[in-house]
Design an enzyme around this catalytic site. Structure first.
Site, short mmCIF file in Angstrom:
data_model
loop_
_atom_site.label_atom_id
_atom_site.label_comp_id
_atom_site.label_asym_id
_atom_site.label_seq_id
_atom_site.Cartn_x
_atom_site.Cartn_y
_atom_site.Cartn_z
N ILE A 6 0.82 -1.20 0.00
CA ILE A 6 0.00 0.00 0.00
C ILE A 6 0.86 1.25 0.00
CG2 ILE A 6 -1.73 1.33 1.26
CD1 ILE A 6 -2.73 -1.25 2.47
N GLY A 49 7.56 3.90 3.64
CA GLY A 49 8.22 5.05 4.25
C GLY A 49 9.67 4.75 4.51
N GLY A 50 10.33 5.65 5.22
CA GLY A 50 11.74 5.45 5.49
C GLY A 50 12.04 4.31 6.43
N MET A 51 11.10 4.00 7.33
CA MET A 51 11.33 2.99 8.35
C MET A 51 10.56 1.70 8.08
SD MET A 51 10.77 3.27 12.49
CE MET A 51 9.00 3.00 12.51
N ASP A 108 3.47 14.87 14.50
CA ASP A 108 3.63 14.80 13.04
C ASP A 108 2.27 14.84 12.34
OD1 ASP A 108 5.07 14.71 10.68
OD2 ASP A 108 5.21 12.53 10.63
N LYS A 144 1.84 -3.47 8.88
CA LYS A 144 3.01 -2.61 8.82
C LYS A 144 4.24 -3.41 9.25
CE LYS A 144 4.61 2.02 10.12
NZ LYS A 144 4.22 3.30 10.80
N VAL A 164 3.81 -0.60 4.49
CA VAL A 164 2.47 -1.04 4.84
C VAL A 164 1.90 -1.86 3.69
CG1 VAL A 164 0.14 -0.34 5.51
CG2 VAL A 164 2.11 1.00 6.27
#
Length: 344
Positions: free
Chosen positions: A32, A35-37, A147, A55, A40
Site C-alpha cells: 500500500i 516510508g523510510g522505516m 507529526d 506494517k 504497509v
C-alpha cells in the site's frame, strides 16, 4: 535466450518485496505504502477472513532501535481507543525477526487526496473537527502526536476521519517536559509505551506543519499547543488547498499574519491564524478549544478569536435568522407604505 518483459520484472520485484508471513495467520495481498522505516501492506487475516493493514519494519536495524520505536508506536495506538484513531489488532515478529503490527484497513483516501474533490466548506470543517477530537482525546491521555499533516490522516468512504502514524508521538508527564512514565498518573496500557526520551535539539516533524518550537529542536517546549499549531496548518490547507509556509526562524514572535490567498470568512481566518501563532501562549490552549470555535462558526455564532464590529454582528444575525429578518423587513416596508399612503 528469452528476455523477461518489464511487466514480468516488475511483478517479480513486487513479489520479492512481500514479507514472509508463512508462520502467521496473515496472507499478504499487495503493498500500500512505503516510508523510510516501514512498509504497509494490504493483507488478509485468514482466520477472521477480513482485510487488514500490515506494517512491517523494512529499514536496516542492527541495534534494534527502530524495532523498539515501532513497538512503541503500536502500544501507543493500542492505548488510544477512539473512533478517529485507527485500532491495532495484533503485533509480532516475522520469521526473519522483523517487527510487524496489524491494524484496521481503512477504505478511503488520504486527506490531501480527499480534498481534491468538490467538497463544501462545511464538509471540510466537519472532517477537521473529527481530527481535532482525536487529537484532543490523545492529549487527554498525555500523548502528543508531533507529526500531524494531511498525509497522516485518512478519510473513509462514509466521512470518517482517522489520525494515523503515531511513530513520533511523545508522552507528557508534566506540561513542559518529556520524562519516564509515571505509573500513578498514566493508564496502565501506556506504562511501557515510551522507554526513551528524545534529546534536546532533535528536529522531528514535517516543515510546513511543524510548530516553531519543533523547528528549533526545543523538545522540552513541545506540548499540546505544538499539535494545535499543526492542526492550524491542516486547517490552512483545507481552506486554501495549499500547505502554509514553513516557519521562518527570523519571523518575529508577534508578527501579524498575512491574509489567506482566498476569499475566506474573516472568522475562519482568525481561527486559523490563532492556531498558527508563532508565540505558543497565543495559540488555542487545546485541540478542543479549536474545535469549539469551528463549531461556533458553523452555527453562525461569534468565535473567540475574532472581534466583530457592530455591523458584522448585525450581518451575522441576519444570516442566521433570515426568516425573522425577512418578516421584519416586510413589516417595515408595509408600515412605510401605510404611512406614505395615509399622507396622500
Amino acid at each position: 535466450m528469452s528476455w523477461l518483459s518489464d511487466n514480468v520484472l516488475n511483478h517479480l520485484r513486487e513479489v520479492a518485496e512481500l514479507p514472509d508471513l508463512s508462520r502467521t495467520k496473515y496472507r499478504c495481498l499487495e503493498k500500500i505504502a512505503a516510508g523510510g522505516m516501514a512498509t504497509v501492506f494490504l493483507a488478509e487475516d485468514t482466520e477472521l477472513r477480513r482485510r487488514i493493514a500490515l506494517k512491517v519494519l523494512t529499514a536496516a536495524d542492527s541495534r534494534g532501535e527502530l524495532a523498539e520505536r515501532m513497538m512503541q508506536e503500536a502500544r501507543v495506538i493500542a492505548a488510544l481507543e477512539h473512533p478517529s484513531i485507527v485500532p491495532i489488532h495484533d503485533v509480532g515478529a516475522l520469521p526473519d525477526g522483523r517487527v510487524f503490527y496489524t491494524m484496521k484497513f481503512v477504505n478511503g483516501r488520504r486527506l490531501d487526496e480527499f480534498i481534491r474533490g468538490a467538497h463544501s466548506l462545511p464538509e471540510r470543517l466537519r472532517i477537521f473537527q473529527k481530527i481535532c477530537e482525536a487529537v484532543a482525546f490523545a492529549h487527554n491521555r498525555s500523548v502528543i502526536h508531533r507529526d500531524l499533516k494531511p498525509e497522516n490522516i485518512m478519510v473513509g468512504d462514509f466521512g470518517e476521519a482517522l489520525v494515523m502514524d503515531w511513530g513520533l508521538a511523545k508522552l507528557l508527564t508534566s506540561r513542559s517536559a518529556e520524562t519516564e512514565i509515571n505509573p500513578d498518573s498514566q493508564p496502565r496500557s501506556l506504562k511501557n509505551a515510551f522507554s526513551k526520551t528524545t534529546e534536546h535539539g532533535t528536529v522531528m516533524g514535517t516543515p510546513a506543519y511543524m510548530s516553531p518550537e519543533q523547528a528549533r529542536g526545543e523538545i522540552n517546549q513541545i506540548d499540546e499547543r505544538s499539535d494545535v499549531y499543526s492542526l492550524g496548518a491542516i486547517l490552512y490547507f483545507l481552506l486554501t488547498d495549499t500547505p502554509p509556509p514553513a516557519f521562518d526562524s527570523s519571523q518575529e514572535p508577534n508578527a501579524n499574519p498575512r491574509r489567506l490567498n482566498r476569499k475566506i470568512p474573516k472568522q475562519l481566518e482568525a481561527i486559523c491564524f490563532k492556531a498558527l501563532s508563532p508565540a505558543k501562549e497565543k495559540r488555542y490552549a487545546s485541540a478542543r478549544e479549536l474545535s469549539e470555535d469551528i463549531e461556533r462558526f458553523l452555527n453562525g455564532l461569534a468565535v473567540s478569536s475574532y472581534h466583530e464590529s457592530p455591523l458584522e454582528k448585525l450581518g451575522r444575525w441576519i444570516s442566521k435568522n433570515k426568516f425573522v429578518a425577512t418578516l421584519l423587513l416586510v413589516y417595515v416596508i408595509v408600515r412605510f407604505l401605510i404611512y406614505f399612503l395615509s399622507r396622500l
